[in-house]
Write a protein that holds these residues in place. Structure first.
Motif, PDB file in Angstrom:
ATOM      1  N   SER A  17     -97.974  37.334  71.763  1.00  0.00           N
ATOM      2  CA  SER A  17     -97.353  36.106  72.244  1.00  0.00           C
ATOM      3  C   SER A  17     -95.832  36.233  72.311  1.00  0.00           C
ATOM      4  O   SER A  17     -95.181  35.456  72.991  1.00  0.00           O
ATOM      5  CB  SER A  17     -97.754  34.929  71.369  1.00  0.00           C
ATOM      6  N   SER A  18     -95.274  37.219  71.649  1.00  0.00           N
ATOM      7  CA  SER A  18     -93.824  37.383  71.679  1.00  0.00           C
ATOM      8  C   SER A  18     -93.359  38.290  72.810  1.00  0.00           C
ATOM      9  O   SER A  18     -92.167  38.480  72.978  1.00  0.00           O
ATOM     10  CB  SER A  18     -93.334  37.941  70.340  1.00  0.00           C
ATOM     11  N   HIS A  21     -92.702  37.875  79.358  1.00  0.00           N
ATOM     12  CA  HIS A  21     -91.373  37.842  79.961  1.00  0.00           C
ATOM     13  C   HIS A  21     -91.330  36.774  81.049  1.00  0.00           C
ATOM     14  O   HIS A  21     -91.988  36.894  82.058  1.00  0.00           O
ATOM     15  CB  HIS A  21     -91.047  39.205  80.566  1.00  0.00           C
ATOM     16  N   THR A  23     -90.061  32.352  81.376  1.00  0.00           N
ATOM     17  CA  THR A  23     -89.375  31.204  80.787  1.00  0.00           C
ATOM     18  C   THR A  23     -90.088  30.758  79.520  1.00  0.00           C
ATOM     19  O   THR A  23     -91.229  31.118  79.268  1.00  0.00           O
ATOM     20  CB  THR A  23     -89.351  30.023  81.773  1.00  0.00           C
ATOM     21  N   GLU A  24     -89.430  29.925  78.751  1.00  0.00           N
ATOM     22  CA  GLU A  24     -90.062  29.398  77.543  1.00  0.00           C
ATOM     23  C   GLU A  24     -91.186  28.435  77.871  1.00  0.00           C
ATOM     24  O   GLU A  24     -91.966  28.061  77.001  1.00  0.00           O
ATOM     25  CB  GLU A  24     -89.021  28.717  76.664  1.00  0.00           C
ATOM     26  N   ASP A  25     -91.299  28.022  79.137  1.00  0.00           N
ATOM     27  CA  ASP A  25     -92.369  27.113  79.530  1.00  0.00           C
ATOM     28  C   ASP A  25     -93.719  27.815  79.668  1.00  0.00           C
ATOM     29  O   ASP A  25     -94.745  27.156  79.771  1.00  0.00           O
ATOM     30  CB  ASP A  25     -92.031  26.439  80.859  1.00  0.00           C
ATOM     31  N   LYS A  27     -96.760  29.652  78.231  1.00  0.00           N
ATOM     32  CA  LYS A  27     -97.470  29.826  76.968  1.00  0.00           C
ATOM     33  C   LYS A  27     -98.693  30.707  77.202  1.00  0.00           C
ATOM     34  O   LYS A  27     -99.262  30.710  78.293  1.00  0.00           O
ATOM     35  CB  LYS A  27     -97.909  28.476  76.387  1.00  0.00           C
ATOM     36  N   ASN A  65     -98.153  27.887  82.747  1.00  0.00           N
ATOM     37  CA  ASN A  65     -96.820  27.335  82.964  1.00  0.00           C
ATOM     38  C   ASN A  65     -96.889  25.852  82.639  1.00  0.00           C
ATOM     39  O   ASN A  65     -97.392  25.049  83.413  1.00  0.00           O
ATOM     40  CB  ASN A  65     -96.360  27.552  84.403  1.00  0.00           C
TER      41      ASN A  65
END
Length: 168
Positions: A17-18, A21, A23-25, A27, A65
């Motif tokens: 999960s890390s 690559h 956006t933070e949106d 998941k 997204n």
């Protein structure tokens, strides 16, 4: 040989999960299923709460997204633990999938490597999938509130008793 257990898989999920690559949106939902055959020769998928050496696991990677704008050029990378799992090329769509033996240089499948023969000749040969340490998908753009799904299969390596299965 002892079956693998659940704890190690969740460590792998945390790493996975890390390494998305974009956006933070975006998941990630990573699901792992044990692939088995029913009496008619059809594949069936069961939650992989535990697996034994030689078992095939299917990873389902869903990139969602959750934002209100287009997520551009999404890349998702899945680590493949050395000596624990071996990538299995199957009938899945491998068009947007690349692999790496070191985590920095990725290439299309099958990966190639340089090999020296006993008589000194240098050859380019297919790398052993057991040497693949990372898989990477070029997911592309994901519209707002949409998702993209990718699959990969792994075989639990012989003698393995370190990882497990489950679903997140």
């Amino acid at each position: 040989m002892r079956p693998i257990t659940t704890a190690s898989l969740f460590a792998l999920l945390a790493v996975f999960s890390s390494v998305v690559h974009s956006t933070e949106d975006v998941k990630i939902d990573l699901q792992v299923h044990l692939v088995q055959m029913d009496t008619n020769g059809q594949e069936v998928f069961k939650p992989a709460w535990q697996a034994n050496p030689g078992d095939i696991l299917q990873y389902k990677v869903i990139c969602r997204n959750q934002g209100d704008t287009l997520a551009r050029d999404v890349m998702a990378t899945l680590p493949v633990p050395a000596k624990e799992l071996v990538f299995v090329k199957d009938k899945s769509d491998l068009q947007n999938l690349q692999a790496s033996m070191d985590g920095s240089v990725f290439g299309d499948l099958p990966l190639k490597k340089i090999s020296k023969t006993p008589d000194g000749r240098i050859l380019t040969v297919d790398a052993d999938p057991a040497d693949y340490r990372f898989l990477r998908w070029s997911v592309g753009d994901i519209p707002a509130k949409k998702s993209a799904t990718m699959y990969a299969r792994m075989r639990v390596a012989p003698g393995n008793n370190l990882i497990a299965g489950g679903q997140q």
